[in-house]
Scaffold this motif. Sequence first.
Motif, PDB file in Angstrom:
ATOM      1  N   ASP A   1      30.520  47.874  21.478  1.00 29.70           N
ATOM      2  CA  ASP A   1      30.304  47.388  20.117  1.00 29.70           C
ATOM      3  C   ASP A   1      31.026  48.274  19.122  1.00 29.70           C
ATOM      4  OD1 ASP A   1      26.929  48.731  19.488  1.00 29.70           O
ATOM      5  OD2 ASP A   1      28.787  49.678  20.127  1.00 29.70           O
ATOM      6  N   GLY A   2      31.824  49.195  19.642  1.00 29.07           N
ATOM      7  CA  GLY A   2      32.631  50.066  18.800  1.00 29.07           C
ATOM      8  C   GLY A   2      31.903  51.287  18.275  1.00 29.07           C
ATOM      9  N   ARG A   3      30.671  51.451  18.680  1.00 28.02           N
ATOM     10  CA  ARG A   3      29.881  52.560  18.166  1.00 28.02           C
ATOM     11  C   ARG A   3      29.691  53.620  19.233  1.00 28.02           C
ATOM     12  NH1 ARG A   3      25.064  49.021  15.251  1.00 28.02           N
ATOM     13  NH2 ARG A   3      26.429  47.847  13.854  1.00 28.02           N
ATOM     14  N   SER A   4      29.171  54.753  18.795  1.00 25.39           N
ATOM     15  CA  SER A   4      28.734  55.822  19.687  1.00 25.39           C
ATOM     16  C   SER A   4      29.869  56.376  20.529  1.00 25.39           C
ATOM     17  CB  SER A   4      27.613  55.317  20.599  1.00 25.39           C
ATOM     18  OG  SER A   4      27.054  56.403  21.337  1.00 25.39           O
ATOM     19  N   GLU A   5      30.811  57.025  19.896  1.00 19.83           N
ATOM     20  CA  GLU A   5      31.869  57.715  20.611  1.00 19.83           C
ATOM     21  C   GLU A   5      31.352  59.049  21.149  1.00 19.83           C
ATOM     22  OE1 GLU A   5      34.996  56.157  17.259  1.00 19.83           O
ATOM     23  OE2 GLU A   5      35.410  58.073  18.223  1.00 19.83           O
ATOM     24  N   ASN A   6      31.820  59.397  22.332  1.00 13.28           N
ATOM     25  CA  ASN A   6      31.476  60.682  22.938  1.00 13.28           C
ATOM     26  C   ASN A   6      32.757  61.321  23.458  1.00 13.28           C
ATOM     27  OD1 ASN A   6      28.326  60.623  23.164  1.00 13.28           O
ATOM     28  ND2 ASN A   6      28.990  58.635  23.887  1.00 13.28           N
ATOM     29  N   TYR A   7      32.847  62.625  23.334  1.00 13.89           N
ATOM     30  CA  TYR A   7      34.027  63.351  23.794  1.00 13.89           C
ATOM     31  C   TYR A   7      33.630  64.595  24.570  1.00 13.89           C
ATOM     32  CZ  TYR A   7      36.541  60.429  20.488  1.00 13.89           C
ATOM     33  OH  TYR A   7      37.061  59.350  19.817  1.00 13.89           O
ATOM     34  N   ALA A   8      34.396  64.885  25.610  1.00 17.28           N
ATOM     35  CA  ALA A   8      34.224  66.144  26.308  1.00 17.28           C
ATOM     36  C   ALA A   8      34.761  67.273  25.434  1.00 17.28           C
ATOM     37  CB  ALA A   8      34.980  66.099  27.633  1.00 17.28           C
ATOM     38  N   ASP A   9      34.177  68.437  25.567  1.00 16.52           N
ATOM     39  CA  ASP A   9      34.568  69.568  24.711  1.00 16.52           C
ATOM     40  C   ASP A   9      36.069  69.875  24.739  1.00 16.52           C
ATOM     41  OD1 ASP A   9      31.500  71.500  25.249  1.00 16.52           O
ATOM     42  OD2 ASP A   9      31.974  69.872  23.854  1.00 16.52           O
ATOM     43  N   PRO A  10      36.730  69.830  25.902  1.00 13.03           N
ATOM     44  CA  PRO A  10      38.159  70.213  25.930  1.00 13.03           C
ATOM     45  C   PRO A  10      39.072  69.307  25.101  1.00 13.03           C
ATOM     46  CG  PRO A  10      37.230  70.301  28.127  1.00 13.03           C
ATOM     47  CD  PRO A  10      36.221  69.607  27.265  1.00 13.03           C
ATOM     48  N   VAL A  11      38.610  68.095  24.775  1.00  7.39           N
ATOM     49  CA  VAL A  11      39.482  67.153  24.075  1.00  7.39           C
ATOM     50  C   VAL A  11      38.984  66.832  22.675  1.00  7.39           C
ATOM     51  CG1 VAL A  11      40.117  66.140  26.298  1.00  7.39           C
ATOM     52  CG2 VAL A  11      38.377  65.004  24.880  1.00  7.39           C
ATOM     53  N   GLN A  12      37.823  67.348  22.317  1.00 10.14           N
ATOM     54  CA  GLN A  12      37.253  67.078  20.996  1.00 10.14           C
ATOM     55  C   GLN A  12      38.249  67.471  19.901  1.00 10.14           C
ATOM     56  OE1 GLN A  12      33.813  65.989  20.451  1.00 10.14           O
ATOM     57  NE2 GLN A  12      34.618  65.623  18.409  1.00 10.14           N
ATOM     58  N   GLY A  13      38.485  66.539  18.984  1.00  2.24           N
ATOM     59  CA  GLY A  13      39.405  66.803  17.891  1.00  2.24           C
ATOM     60  C   GLY A  13      40.855  66.494  18.204  1.00  2.24           C
ATOM     61  N   ARG A  14      41.183  66.263  19.468  1.00  3.37           N
ATOM     62  CA  ARG A  14      42.572  65.943  19.858  1.00  3.37           C
ATOM     63  C   ARG A  14      42.706  64.514  20.363  1.00  3.37           C
ATOM     64  NH1 ARG A  14      44.856  68.459  24.050  1.00  3.37           N
ATOM     65  NH2 ARG A  14      42.896  68.857  25.142  1.00  3.37           N
ATOM     66  N   PHE A  15      41.687  64.011  21.017  1.00  2.00           N
ATOM     67  CA  PHE A  15      41.718  62.668  21.593  1.00  2.00           C
ATOM     68  C   PHE A  15      40.817  61.738  20.787  1.00  2.00           C
ATOM     69  CE2 PHE A  15      42.713  63.815  26.322  1.00  2.00           C
ATOM     70  CZ  PHE A  15      43.793  64.565  25.897  1.00  2.00           C
ATOM     71  N   THR A  16      41.203  60.465  20.729  1.00  3.87           N
ATOM     72  CA  THR A  16      40.395  59.457  20.061  1.00  3.87           C
ATOM     73  C   THR A  16      40.304  58.220  20.940  1.00  3.87           C
ATOM     74  OG1 THR A  16      41.106  60.233  17.884  1.00  3.87           O
ATOM     75  CG2 THR A  16      40.109  58.054  17.999  1.00  3.87           C
ATOM     76  N   ILE A  17      39.087  57.788  21.204  1.00  2.00           N
ATOM     77  CA  ILE A  17      38.868  56.576  21.982  1.00  2.00           C
ATOM     78  C   ILE A  17      38.600  55.432  21.017  1.00  2.00           C
ATOM     79  CG2 ILE A  17      36.392  56.986  22.276  1.00  2.00           C
ATOM     80  CD1 ILE A  17      36.664  55.825  25.130  1.00  2.00           C
TER      81      ILE A  17
END
Length: 127
Positions: free
Chosen positions: A55-71
Amino acid sequence: QGQLVESGGGSVQAGGSLTLSCAISKAIYWGNACLVWFRQTPGKEREAVAAINNDGRSENYADPVQGRFTISQTNAKNTLYLQMNNLQVEDTGVYYCAAAQHFCRPDWQMSSSYHYWGLGTQVTVSS
């Protein structure tokens, strides 16, 4: 044709960018789904990178990629993306798209949570 098909991998130098795509079959995106990107390098376990509810909500990121990757995903829900910026050598690996037919749960980083997998696309980052 699989239900999840990745594309967009390639070779880049450190600091560069790539965008991965994953085509999602209607059987998956029709209902609730947790869509995830994993990656794997030889000798290491498969690692969850980023996840999003379809539904396009609730993005989660692993620490090593936080701030660099976007889903993200298309409004039609049939394509998942992973925008990867400032790539580092340690980002090298085979990237897989995965899906579960429920919204993302606190254990979203566990590969056993996902029933659908693509065949993967290679990302190589050189120094």
